[in-house]
Design a protein around this motif. Structure first.
Motif, short mmCIF file in Angstrom:
data_model
loop_
_atom_site.label_atom_id
_atom_site.label_comp_id
_atom_site.label_asym_id
_atom_site.label_seq_id
_atom_site.Cartn_x
_atom_site.Cartn_y
_atom_site.Cartn_z
N VAL A 12 0.83 -1.21 0.00
CA VAL A 12 0.00 0.00 0.00
C VAL A 12 0.86 1.25 0.00
CG1 VAL A 12 -1.71 1.29 1.31
CG2 VAL A 12 -1.93 -1.17 1.08
N PHE A 13 1.91 1.28 0.81
CA PHE A 13 2.79 2.43 0.81
C PHE A 13 3.49 2.59 -0.53
CE2 PHE A 13 3.41 2.39 5.69
CZ PHE A 13 2.26 3.15 5.84
N ALA A 14 3.82 1.47 -1.17
CA ALA A 14 4.43 1.53 -2.50
C ALA A 14 3.47 2.12 -3.52
CB ALA A 14 4.88 0.14 -2.94
N VAL A 15 2.19 1.77 -3.42
CA VAL A 15 1.18 2.34 -4.31
C VAL A 15 1.11 3.85 -4.14
CG1 VAL A 15 -1.32 2.51 -4.71
CG2 VAL A 15 -0.23 0.27 -4.53
N SER A 16 1.15 4.32 -2.89
CA SER A 16 1.09 5.77 -2.66
C SER A 16 2.32 6.46 -3.25
CB SER A 16 0.97 6.07 -1.17
OG SER A 16 2.17 5.79 -0.46
N VAL A 33 11.50 4.15 -8.01
CA VAL A 33 12.30 4.69 -6.90
C VAL A 33 11.40 5.21 -5.79
CG1 VAL A 33 13.86 6.55 -6.23
CG2 VAL A 33 14.32 5.24 -8.30
N LEU A 34 10.37 5.99 -6.15
CA LEU A 34 9.47 6.53 -5.12
C LEU A 34 8.69 5.42 -4.44
CD1 LEU A 34 7.95 9.90 -6.38
CD2 LEU A 34 9.78 9.49 -4.75
N ALA A 35 8.28 4.40 -5.20
CA ALA A 35 7.54 3.29 -4.60
C ALA A 35 8.41 2.54 -3.60
CB ALA A 35 7.05 2.35 -5.70
N GLU A 36 9.65 2.25 -3.97
CA GLU A 36 10.55 1.52 -3.08
C GLU A 36 10.89 2.34 -1.83
OE1 GLU A 36 11.69 -1.53 -3.32
OE2 GLU A 36 11.36 -2.14 -5.39
N ILE A 37 11.17 3.62 -2.03
CA ILE A 37 11.53 4.49 -0.91
C ILE A 37 10.37 4.63 0.06
CG2 ILE A 37 11.97 6.90 -0.29
CD1 ILE A 37 14.47 5.43 -1.08
N THR A 38 9.17 4.83 -0.48
CA THR A 38 8.00 5.01 0.38
C THR A 38 7.71 3.76 1.18
OG1 THR A 38 7.07 6.52 -1.27
CG2 THR A 38 5.58 5.72 0.44
#
Length: 204
Positions: A12-16, A33-38
């Motif tokens: 879910v955090f990766a989706v956001s 990158v943003l999905a992995e970091i989040t």
């Protein structure tokens, strides 16, 4: 079951994170990158602080693959995710509750003080979102907690830490109850638009 729930929260955090990349019109690399970091940022920060190295994100293949799957789904079907954002936000709230509790308990297992365990629980829950916002060029939402995001994490981590000090209360029910409390507070804030106050004299 805790491992499954952990992966659900990561998804879910990766989706956001991937949706934030879509809104910023980033390419597929930026999306991943943003999905992995989040999804993984808060847990990595937690593990580095307590000395659990290498962080679990670098020892479990599923922790890397799940955000990649979320990125692929958003890449092809982001309009559908946008339409179901209320449901996504519910899962996000569930991930928040889960991570603030697991972060605090893992800190206690590494013999941190209760205060530091609470702080690390909050970092685990919101750290990925902070990194996402910074990398996408906006002020981290936790700095203007206008719909109670950090506060529910703080409450959940505090309750979990306090109960975990009692040996007879160790167990899944303490963890689940504390996570549910944080989840409920976050959902209630979204439902009734609860907000934290600003400095005196500063209006909306």
């Amino acid at each position: 079951m805790p491992g499954v729930l952990d992966l659900v929260g990561i998804f879910v955090f990766a989706v956001s994170g991937a949706l934030a990349a879509v809104q910023k019109r980033l390419d597929v690399v930026g999306m991943v990158v943003l999905a992995e970091i989040t999804a993984l940022g808060g847990g990595i920060l937690r593990d580095l602080v307590i000395g659990a190295v290498p962080p679990v994100a670098f020892t479990s293949v599923s922790y890397v693959v799940v955000p990649l799957l979320a990125s692929a789904l958003v890449f092809f079907w982001h309009p559908h995710f946008t339409r179901i954002m209320p449901a996504v936000m519910l899962f996000d709230a569930a991930g928040l509750g889960l991570f603030c509790v697991t972060g605090a308990i893992k800190a206690l297992d590494y013999h941190l003080s209760p205060l530091h365990a609470v702080l690390l629980g909050v970092i685990t829950a919101v750290g990925g979102g902070i990194l996402r916002d910074m990398m996408s060029g906006q002020i981290p939402s936790v700095l203007y907690d206008r719909q109670l995001y950090a506060l529910p994490a703080l409450v959940g981590a505090t309750v979990a830490t306090a109960l975990w000090q009692q040996p007879q209360l160790h167990g899944v029910f303490v963890s689940a109850g504390s996570a549910l409390l944080a989840f409920g507070l976050r959902v209630a804030a979204m439902r009734w638009n609860w907000r934290t106050p600003r400095a005196r004299g500063v209006g909306d």
